[in-house]
Design a protein around this motif. Structure first.
Motif, short mmCIF file in Angstrom:
data_model
loop_
_atom_site.label_atom_id
_atom_site.label_comp_id
_atom_site.label_asym_id
_atom_site.label_seq_id
_atom_site.Cartn_x
_atom_site.Cartn_y
_atom_site.Cartn_z
N GLN A 180 0.83 -1.20 0.00
CA GLN A 180 0.00 0.00 0.00
C GLN A 180 0.86 1.25 0.00
O GLN A 180 0.57 2.23 -0.71
N GLU A 181 1.96 1.23 0.77
CA GLU A 181 2.88 2.37 0.76
C GLU A 181 3.50 2.56 -0.63
O GLU A 181 3.62 3.68 -1.12
N GLY A 182 3.86 1.45 -1.26
CA GLY A 182 4.41 1.54 -2.60
C GLY A 182 3.40 2.07 -3.60
O GLY A 182 3.75 2.85 -4.50
N ARG A 183 2.15 1.68 -3.45
CA ARG A 183 1.09 2.18 -4.32
C ARG A 183 0.93 3.69 -4.19
O ARG A 183 0.80 4.41 -5.20
N GLU A 184 0.98 4.19 -2.97
CA GLU A 184 0.85 5.64 -2.76
C GLU A 184 2.04 6.39 -3.36
O GLU A 184 1.87 7.44 -3.99
N ASP B 40 14.05 -2.08 -8.33
CA ASP B 40 15.18 -1.85 -7.43
C ASP B 40 16.40 -1.35 -8.20
O ASP B 40 17.11 -0.45 -7.73
N PHE B 41 16.65 -1.90 -9.39
CA PHE B 41 17.81 -1.48 -10.18
C PHE B 41 17.68 -0.03 -10.63
O PHE B 41 18.60 0.78 -10.42
N TYR B 42 16.56 0.33 -11.23
CA TYR B 42 16.40 1.67 -11.77
C TYR B 42 16.37 2.74 -10.68
O TYR B 42 16.91 3.84 -10.86
N SER C 238 14.00 2.30 2.00
CA SER C 238 12.68 1.78 2.42
C SER C 238 11.61 2.11 1.38
O SER C 238 10.72 1.30 1.13
N GLU C 239 11.68 3.29 0.77
CA GLU C 239 10.72 3.64 -0.28
C GLU C 239 10.92 2.78 -1.52
O GLU C 239 9.95 2.39 -2.19
#
Length: 293
Positions: free
Chosen positions: A56-60, A99-101, A126-127
């Motif tokens: 959910q944090e990643g979606r935001e 993660d790479f980009y 963390s983001e």
């Protein structure tokens, strides 16, 4: 309660018997198994809840910083004329690509369509983990490389030397056309540039082979085995950590471009200068002889 007291009484009378120890062990196993069965679902539920919060944090974060180019659901966005992608679809790229980009600062771009250079990352670790977790839900794709995938720490010295030899053979055969023999990078057609591999973290080199950024082809595990990728990284680390015997005349390890430029400016330039000096000296000698005559 009466049954429990009766069982306790019998156990007390037979506590010195041969079956008392067996009954105590069985009772202990039952209690342990029941406790474990009761706690395990709670732990699994907690872990799932934590993953849900991360996604959910990643979606935001995605909606704020990525959706303009990649779409609200990662479906990609085309330009107004529909001829090219403003941002590609992200379904199936996997957490490894994200993660790479993001870890190498290649995303987000300052302007769509440009080549993405390596720079300081715009997101915290963390983001990046949260965005990677969210994009991974859009479709199956390569994961983030683990330390054991690219490290040779578990190999003996002889095995490391063999890995370096195998990695060097593959790299010199397939990678030097773009990255040069020592990974210095170089120019490519259409104004593109192959980046240098010097100073790049091993996990990013491994991820690049899985992801295929820019003009680079994708080397999936079916095309290039994980141990082959590890061997290539071992070779790159060996040449970057090794001595530079050429010193300043190594010319950055850029191959025929820098070497040819040096030959034209210094080598041929010196020959032309020497020829002019000889001609001028010959002219002065001829004039001096003529005046004496």
């Amino acid at each position: 309660m009466r049954l429990l007291n009766r069982f306790a009484g019998r156990l007390s009378r037979n506590r010195r018997g041969s079956v008392a120890g067996l009954l105590v062990m069985v009772l202990g196993l039952l209690i342990t198994g029941t406790t474990y069965a009761a706690l395990t679902p709670a732990q699994a539920e907690l872990r799932s809840h934590t993953d849900t919060e991360l996604i959910q944090e990643g979606r935001e974060l995605f909606l704020v910083g990525c959706a303009f180019c990649h779409g609200q659901n990662g479906e990609g966005v085309l330009t107004a004329d529909g001829e090219r992608a403003l941002g590609p679809a992200l379904a199936g790229v996997g957490a490894g690509a994200v993660d790479f980009y993001l870890s190498t600062g290649r995303m987000p771009l300052q302007a769509p369509g440009q080549q993405s250079p390596r720079k300081a990352p715009a997101y915290t670790p963390s983001e990046i983990d949260a965005l990677s977790a969210y994009i991974a839900t859009l479709g199956p794709g390569p994961g983030v490389p683990a330390h054991g995938d690219y490290s040779t720490d578990g190999l003996t010295d002889d095995e490391k030397q063999e890995a370096i030899l195998r990695g060097g053979q593959f790299f010199l055969t397939n990678c030097t056309a773009c990255h040069n023999f020592d990974g210095s990078g170089g120019a490519m057609p259409w104004g593109k540039k192959a980046p240098t591999l010097k100073g790049v973290e091993p996990r990013h080199v491994y991820a690049a082979m899985l992801v295929g950024p820019g003009e680079m082809p994708v080397f999936s595990n079916d095309v290039l085995r994980p141990e082959d990728k590890r061997d290539i990284i071992a070779y790159l680390e060996s040449i970057h950590d090794g001595p530079k015997y050429g010193g300043v005349f190594a010319l950055g390890g850029l191959g025929p471009v820098s070497e040819g430029l040096f030959a034209w400016l210094v080598g041929i330039g010196a020959c032309v200068g020497f020829a002019i000096w000889i001609a001028a000296h010959t002219t002065r000698s001829s004039k001096k002889k003529g005046s004496e005559a």
